[in-house]
Design a protein around this motif. Structure first.
Motif, PDB file in Angstrom:
ATOM      1  N   ALA A 157      45.006  48.547  34.112  1.00  0.00           N
ATOM      2  CA  ALA A 157      45.932  47.407  34.047  1.00  0.00           C
ATOM      3  C   ALA A 157      45.586  46.333  35.074  1.00  0.00           C
ATOM      4  CB  ALA A 157      47.369  47.887  34.267  1.00  0.00           C
ATOM      5  N   VAL A 158      44.631  46.613  35.981  1.00  0.00           N
ATOM      6  CA  VAL A 158      44.294  45.635  37.033  1.00  0.00           C
ATOM      7  C   VAL A 158      43.368  44.558  36.432  1.00  0.00           C
ATOM      8  CG1 VAL A 158      43.148  45.325  39.262  1.00  0.00           C
ATOM      9  CG2 VAL A 158      44.537  47.389  38.833  1.00  0.00           C
ATOM     10  N   PRO A 159      43.794  43.288  36.413  1.00  0.00           N
ATOM     11  CA  PRO A 159      43.006  42.254  35.736  1.00  0.00           C
ATOM     12  C   PRO A 159      41.563  42.160  36.226  1.00  0.00           C
ATOM     13  CG  PRO A 159      45.196  41.415  36.237  1.00  0.00           C
ATOM     14  CD  PRO A 159      45.088  42.761  36.894  1.00  0.00           C
ATOM     15  N   ALA A 160      41.325  42.306  37.529  1.00  0.00           N
ATOM     16  CA  ALA A 160      39.955  42.184  38.056  1.00  0.00           C
ATOM     17  C   ALA A 160      39.067  43.320  37.539  1.00  0.00           C
ATOM     18  CB  ALA A 160      39.970  42.171  39.579  1.00  0.00           C
ATOM     19  N   VAL A 161      39.647  44.506  37.373  1.00  0.00           N
ATOM     20  CA  VAL A 161      38.889  45.643  36.825  1.00  0.00           C
ATOM     21  C   VAL A 161      38.483  45.323  35.389  1.00  0.00           C
ATOM     22  CG1 VAL A 161      39.043  48.071  36.113  1.00  0.00           C
ATOM     23  CG2 VAL A 161      40.030  47.349  38.303  1.00  0.00           C
ATOM     24  N   ARG A 162      39.429  44.792  34.619  1.00  0.00           N
ATOM     25  CA  ARG A 162      39.142  44.478  33.209  1.00  0.00           C
ATOM     26  C   ARG A 162      38.058  43.399  33.113  1.00  0.00           C
ATOM     27  NH1 ARG A 162      42.257  47.457  30.378  1.00  0.00           N
ATOM     28  NH2 ARG A 162      41.205  46.684  28.518  1.00  0.00           N
ATOM     29  N   ARG A 163      38.180  42.347  33.910  1.00  0.00           N
ATOM     30  CA  ARG A 163      37.167  41.271  33.865  1.00  0.00           C
ATOM     31  C   ARG A 163      35.782  41.841  34.115  1.00  0.00           C
ATOM     32  NH1 ARG A 163      40.927  38.155  36.564  1.00  0.00           N
ATOM     33  NH2 ARG A 163      40.027  38.581  38.599  1.00  0.00           N
ATOM     34  N   HIS A 164      35.696  42.675  35.149  1.00  0.00           N
ATOM     35  CA  HIS A 164      34.434  43.271  35.562  1.00  0.00           C
ATOM     36  C   HIS A 164      33.849  44.142  34.443  1.00  0.00           C
ATOM     37  CE1 HIS A 164      31.696  44.588  38.635  1.00  0.00           C
ATOM     38  NE2 HIS A 164      31.944  45.846  38.334  1.00  0.00           N
ATOM     39  N   LEU A 165      34.674  45.026  33.876  1.00  0.00           N
ATOM     40  CA  LEU A 165      34.155  45.948  32.859  1.00  0.00           C
ATOM     41  C   LEU A 165      33.900  45.239  31.531  1.00  0.00           C
ATOM     42  CD1 LEU A 165      36.034  49.306  33.538  1.00  0.00           C
ATOM     43  CD2 LEU A 165      33.812  48.536  34.348  1.00  0.00           C
TER      44      LEU A 165
END
Ligand code: C5P
Length: 212
Positions: free
Chosen positions: A99-107
């Motif tokens: 749910a962490v936006p920065a994690v999603r952007r990265h992946l």
């Protein structure tokens, strides 16, 4: 490029791997990438709900996804973690990390690179048809009744049926209600209800939709 989305236990992994093998395509399990970051978060002793610290771990993690449908693999910093990412600790924490936006952007950026390098690929996840590859040739949204999904998952993992049903309901709720890229049927996605269908029947239906 085929995008396969849907909730846990809908048959995504089995169907996507079989479809990829039948098409001579690569296969990418994006859930394994979120699980691998979660494993790194837990190994670092970081609280999965601490978004800033989680984003830092995700940024530092070197993931490598093997995309052979007969033998998909995932490595973190050069170490295979295929078994570790299926453990109950990772399963309990993965929805918070995802749910962490920065994690999603990265992946999502890593997933788009892998897709760009592949001639043909079947990619499974929660946001593939909506975010990662909205221009996929075929987008599929797999569903199944809650009872069928819990039964499949509990036979796969040997876990108690009621506990599995409760865990699936919890993850569905978290994955569908998060602010960034929630689980949802993408515009233009074909919905296939796999309740009562065999793997062969679902794969045949997807091949029919592809015209292959
Ligand atoms: O597919 P699997 O159950 O292994 O996915 C684990 C978790 O990873 C999901 O519950 C979801 O929180 C997250 N996920 C995601 N987006 C994806 C794939 C998985 O948020 N594309």
């Amino acid at each position: 490029m085929v995008a396969v989305d849907g909730p846990s236990g809908s048959g995504k992994s089995t169907v996507s791997r079989r479809l990829a093998a039948a098409l001579g395509a690569r296969y990418l399990d994006t859930g394994a990438m979120y699980r691998a970051v979660t494993w790194a978060v837990l190994q670092a002793g970081v609280d999965p709900t601490d978004a800033e610290a989680v984003a830092k771990v995700a940024g530092d993690a070197r993931l490598a996804s093997g995309t052979d449908p007969a033998h998909p693999t995932i490595e973190l910093d050069g170490v295979p973690i295929d078994v570790e990412i299926r453990g109950p600790e990772v399963t309990a924490a993965v929805s918070a990390v995802a749910a962490v936006p920065a994690v999603r952007r990265h992946l999502v950026a890593q997933q788009q690179d892998i897709i760009a390098d592949a001639e043909r690929i079947v990619v499974e996840g929660r946001d593939i048809g909506s975010v990662v590859a909205p221009d996929a040739r075929l987008k599929v949204y797999l569903t199944a009744s809650a009872a069928a999904r819990a039964y499949r998952r509990s036979t796969e993992t040997d876990a108690d049926l009621d506990l599995t049903a409760a865990d699936l309901a919890r993850r569905d709720r978290l994955d569908s209600t998060r602010a960034t890229d929630p689980l949802a049927r993408a515009p233009g996605a074909e919905e296939v209800d796999t309740t009562g269908l065999s793997v062969d029947e679902v794969v045949a239906r997807l091949r029919g939709l592809l015209g292959e």
